[in-house]
Write an enzyme that holds these catalytic residues in place. Structure first.
Site, mmCIF file in Angstrom:
data_model
loop_
_atom_site.group_PDB
_atom_site.id
_atom_site.type_symbol
_atom_site.label_atom_id
_atom_site.label_comp_id
_atom_site.label_asym_id
_atom_site.label_seq_id
_atom_site.Cartn_x
_atom_site.Cartn_y
_atom_site.Cartn_z
ATOM 1 N N CYS A 9 0.849 -1.187 0.000
ATOM 2 C CA CYS A 9 0.000 0.000 0.000
ATOM 3 C C CYS A 9 0.886 1.238 0.000
ATOM 4 O O CYS A 9 2.116 1.155 -0.067
ATOM 5 C CB CYS A 9 -0.918 0.000 1.222
ATOM 6 N N CYS B 55 3.819 1.546 2.430
ATOM 7 C CA CYS B 55 5.099 0.936 2.038
ATOM 8 C C CYS B 55 5.944 1.937 1.255
ATOM 9 O O CYS B 55 7.162 2.013 1.434
ATOM 10 C CB CYS B 55 4.860 -0.312 1.199
ATOM 11 N N ASP C 158 -12.819 -15.755 -20.355
ATOM 12 C CA ASP C 158 -11.978 -16.679 -19.613
ATOM 13 C C ASP C 158 -12.785 -17.111 -18.390
ATOM 14 O O ASP C 158 -13.784 -16.481 -18.028
ATOM 15 C CB ASP C 158 -10.683 -15.970 -19.202
ATOM 16 N N ASP D 148 -8.363 -12.278 -17.521
ATOM 17 C CA ASP D 148 -7.614 -11.641 -16.434
ATOM 18 C C ASP D 148 -6.199 -12.155 -16.243
ATOM 19 O O ASP D 148 -5.410 -11.523 -15.565
ATOM 20 C CB ASP D 148 -8.367 -11.817 -15.116
ATOM 21 N N ASP E 130 -4.057 -14.889 -20.769
ATOM 22 C CA ASP E 130 -5.079 -14.232 -21.574
ATOM 23 C C ASP E 130 -4.542 -13.014 -22.314
ATOM 24 O O ASP E 130 -5.211 -12.494 -23.211
ATOM 25 C CB ASP E 130 -6.252 -13.789 -20.686
#
Length: 833
Positions: A123, A126, A532, A721, A725
């Site tokens: 986040c 960090c 997918d 995703d 893909d």
């Protein structure tokens, strides 16, 4: 991949920060104060550290906490948000050293620079922590972390510190660093985009101020303004407009000069001529104290056209980081095992087939090869879309880009660098992106026809008025300039971007980010939707199926065994037990994880195991025709108690069935292409009512299926995703990806949608259809405007000022028509609420 964010309330924080009411209950499992992982046994505490209930999982975490406490940066623990999908912030005590100094660049003024990829960012806290730690390191002059790209750029004074010292400060916190070559970035493209934005800002500033002065001149004409005041206002307009024009016209002028050198023309040629001639004529009119000057026309023309140009460049520039992200994945140093038992880190380009690579548990595999020694679970979701990690053992094939989860592996290298499957995916993406460039062919044809016609009309107007009708050259030139302005493709250039801006705002509010300039046009033409499975139609994480016959004590015992494991199925068991409110079961002995098989612990009655059928001694389904389980499973065996089965499934998104039914009702074809196993794909297809499905599709097979559909005349919307893909997303007519997808898939896709629902995909299709109709209306209005105004301008009835007003009015009509897209109900009934 499901990025579920767990907030800090689940992770102990320093006692001085935590209110007494939030103290960790004794029944709850203790977790490491620094990394948040379960604490199996007390570790050494730092001097003056927290009390024993805040134990650390290892001495590395204890040292990291002590480091932050000493630097006064313990506020990090208040600010952070832990993402369980990321690797824990656990310092590697036995990490092989990397010679970071070899990757540093000499900036030539006593400073050196280093660019690194960071693994373990959770986040913004960090980012703050890393920048703060480096800023307090002597000799560091700058340290910047990009959260989106996970890159660190640091510069320091040579002699005050070195690369090893800087990287050690970050590594001690638990982040893993990988050298990165910034030369891989398309800095040229980024700089061009910034230059275009600056030009737009300058033109906008000049437009606003010159229009204020022009309004004063227009009001003065009606109220008897004297020539001296009028000339002063004209000179002030020139003072603002001419420098702005000289700067802002550069994107068009540079393009015009480039094509003219090769004996060709494009839309930028008449734009440049119109702006420069208008500015020059206005300056000449101001110098001779004429009644009219047209600086407002020139800057208005520039500003409107730069808005359209920037929107187009911004949207198309999103795709340029695809290859860069792949190269980042494939640029991790590989640990090579030497014949004398030592190890060394080698860049992938220097790895050769036949070498032996070592991959520790938790590391990403950087080469293709076959396992020589070791048994482990490997997360192959980036490559084949499988939800459950695959068990590998000696003889198994592994690929670059996959993640080694549970045990160390020694691998015989078969391919590295540009020969890996990961590099092949990058090449397929590049080929697909080049094929997509055919969509701009129509615009190029219009540009080739437009410029000669405009130039011919302007020249014809000048010849007609100067040579035939006997007008002065100033009058003839003003009429020619008016023709150039009135025929400027401002409304035509805004016809598509204006609709795109409104559509983008509407889709953004619906949770959809549009990344491609031509996405709406291609989405409106789509007649087939290919999904997918894992992470797209489903949520991308295994979930324990409910079983009324299951003994709650069995689930509690299984959760106690699985609590320290990082395997996805083990995590699902723990989550189910916590959701049911089952207390923590105390185990008699330590838990041992057998990579690729399961978990076991010893008791006075015997061994308790949680794992696969074979590991737990459960016979396979009898009979040659017996079908395998439709989903993953775990078994729990205890002495004197019948075995307990835990079945898992990857749940479909909450509205997936409704969206699929909507698509069928609207006349779309729907297909499912997945890299998962046939039983799992068949179950999801049956649940959602999809008749056309195919399992075990690798990236090349998905591209072949899409190519076959395109050859049959179908316009495919691909929704996926995973890394597997990405080539299909790039090759499809148009593509979409969820926000939980890997970065590469989001980069390759034209649309990115948020949330747990599929309704944004249906919403995007509906908005695209309506936007396509509005674009056609805008183009028709633009052509109608030219049909009406061009003869009037050639007839000499339009001054440059009137031409600029008419041009701006046509742009306003186009924008107002586009605003209709933002009103009204959603064109689809599905909701993403």
């Amino acid at each position: 991949m499901d990025h579920v964010v767990a907030r800090n309330a689940a992770v102990p924080v320093p006692p001085a920060i935590v209110p007494p009411a939030l103290a960790v209950l004794e029944a709850a499992p203790r977790r490491c104060l620094h990394c948040g992982e379960p604490v199996g046994r007390p570790a050494a505490l730092p001097p003056e550290g927290p009390p024993a209930e805040h134990a650390f999982c290892c001495s590395g975490c204890a040292a990291a906490y002590d480091l932050l406490l000493g630097l006064g940066l313990d506020g990090y623990y208040r600010r952070r948000v832990i993402d369980p999908a990321q690797r824990p912030l656990k310092p590697d005590e036995d990490l092989v050293a990397i010679d970071y100094g070899a990757y540093a660049r000499d900036l030539g003024d006593g400073r050196r620079a280093l660019s690194l990829l960071i693994e373990g960012l959770h986040c913004a806290a960090c980012v703050w922590l890393i920048e703060s730690v480096l800023a307090r390191t002597p000799g560091v002059t700058a340290a910047r972390v990009n959260m989106t790209t996970r890159r660190l750029a640091v510069t320091w004074r040579d002699g005050d510190t070195d690369a090893a010292g800087l990287t050690a400060a970050v590594s001690r916190l638990g982040y893993r660093l990988v050298p990165y070559d910034p030369a891989l970035s398309a800095h040229g493209e980024a700089e061009q985009e910034k230059a275009l934005l600056r030009a737009m800002a300058v033109a906008g500033f000049a437009f606003g101020n010159v229009m204020l002065l022009s309004v004063s001149v227009w009001a003065g004409h009606a109220q008897g303004m004297g020539p001296a005041t009028r000339d002063l206002l004209h000179w002030l307009s020139a003072l603002v407009a001419l420098p702005a024009i000289a700067y802002a016209v550069q994107p068009f002028a540079a393009s015009a000069l480039a094509v003219l050198r090769h004996g060709r023309t494009n839309m930028d040629v008449p734009i440049t001529l119109a702006v420069l001639l208008t500015a020059g004529m206005s300056l000449q009119q101001t110098m001779v104290s004429a009644d009219h000057a047209y600086f407002d026309s020139a800057v208005a023309l520039l500003f409107f056209l730069l808005v359209g140009r920037y929107l187009d460049r911004r949207a198309r520039g999103r795709a340029r980081s695809a290859a860069e992200n792949l190269l980042g994945l494939n640029a991790r140093p590989v640990t090579i095992a030497e014949s004398d038992g030592g190890q060394r880190l080698v860049p992938p380009a220097q790895v050769r087939p036949g070498m032996t690579a070592f991959v520790a548990a938790g590391d990403r595999i950087g080469i293709d090869g076959r396992v020589l020694t070791g048994i482990s679970d490997v997360d192959t979701g980036l490559i084949d879309g499988e939800t459950v990690p695959a068990t590998v053992k000696p003889g198994s094939r592994v690929f670059a880009g996959t993640l080694n989860l549970s045990g160390p592996l020694t691998i015989a290298v078969t391919a590295a660098a540009e020969e890996t499957l990961l590099a092949e995916i990058a090449r397929m993406m590049e080929a697909a992106e080049q094929g997509r460039g055919r969509h701009v062919a129509r615009a190029d044809r219009v540009a080739r026809l437009y410029a000669p016609v405009v130039h011919s009309l302007a020249a014809l107007a000048f010849v007609l008025w100067f040579f035939v009708l006997g007008a002065t050259w100033q009058t003839a030139l003003m009429i020619a300039v008016a023709v150039l302005i009135v025929t400027c493709p401002c409304a035509l250039a805004l016809a598509v971007p204006a609709v795109q801006v409104i559509a983008s705002g509407r889709l953004f509010r619906a949770g959809v980010l549009m990344k491609s300039a031509t996405a709406l046009e291609r989405l409106a033409a789509a007649d087939t939707v290919v999904f997918d499975k894992t992470g797209t139609l489903t949520e991308g994480r295994p979930t324990l199926l409910a079983d009324s016959a299951r003994d709650p004590q069995a689930l509690a015992l299984a959760a106690a065994l699985a609590r320290d494991s990082r395997h996805p199925l083990a995590r699902a068991v723990v989550q189910a037990a916590d959701a049911d409110g089952l207390g923590t079961t105390t185990l008699e002995g330590p838990v041992r994880e057998v990579p690729g098989q399961g978990l076991e612990t010893g008791t006075r009655s015997g061994v308790v195991r949680l794992g696969s059928r074979r590991f737990c001694g459960i016979a396979d389904p009898a009979g040659p025709g017996a079908e395998p389980a439709a989903g993953p499973e775990l078994w729990l065996t205890r002495p004197g108690t019948p075995p307990a089965r835990f079945a898992f499934s990857d749940r479909a998104r909450p509205d997936a069935a409704r969206v699929i039914a909507d698509l069928y009702a609207k006349g779309y074809r729907v297909a499912l292409l997945s890299g998962d196993r046939a039983p799992a794909v068949a179950r999801v297809a049956a649940e959602l009512g999809i008749d056309d499905w195919q399992a075990a599709c690798d990236p090349a097979e998905k591209c072949r299926r899409l190519a076959a559909m395109a050859a049959a005349g179908q316009k495919v919307l691909m929704v996926g995703d995973g890394l597997n893909d990405a080539p299909a997303l790039a090759a499809a007519h148009v593509s979409a990806s969820p926000s939980t997808a890997v970065d590469l898939s989001q980069t390759a896709a034209d649309l990115v949608f948020q949330g747990r629902h599929l309704a944004p995909v249906a919403e995007a299709l509906g908005v695209a259809g309506r936007a396509e109709r509005l674009v056609r209306q805008n183009i028709a209005l633009s052509y109608l405007y030219n049909v009406i105004t061009v003869p009037i301008a050639v007839a000499g009835l339009v001054t440059p000022l009137v031409a600029a007003v008419a041009m701006s009015a046509s742009s306003l009509v186009v924008i107002l028509n586009a605003l209709r897209l933002g009103r009204g109900d959603r064109p689809w009934t599905s909701s993403s609420t």
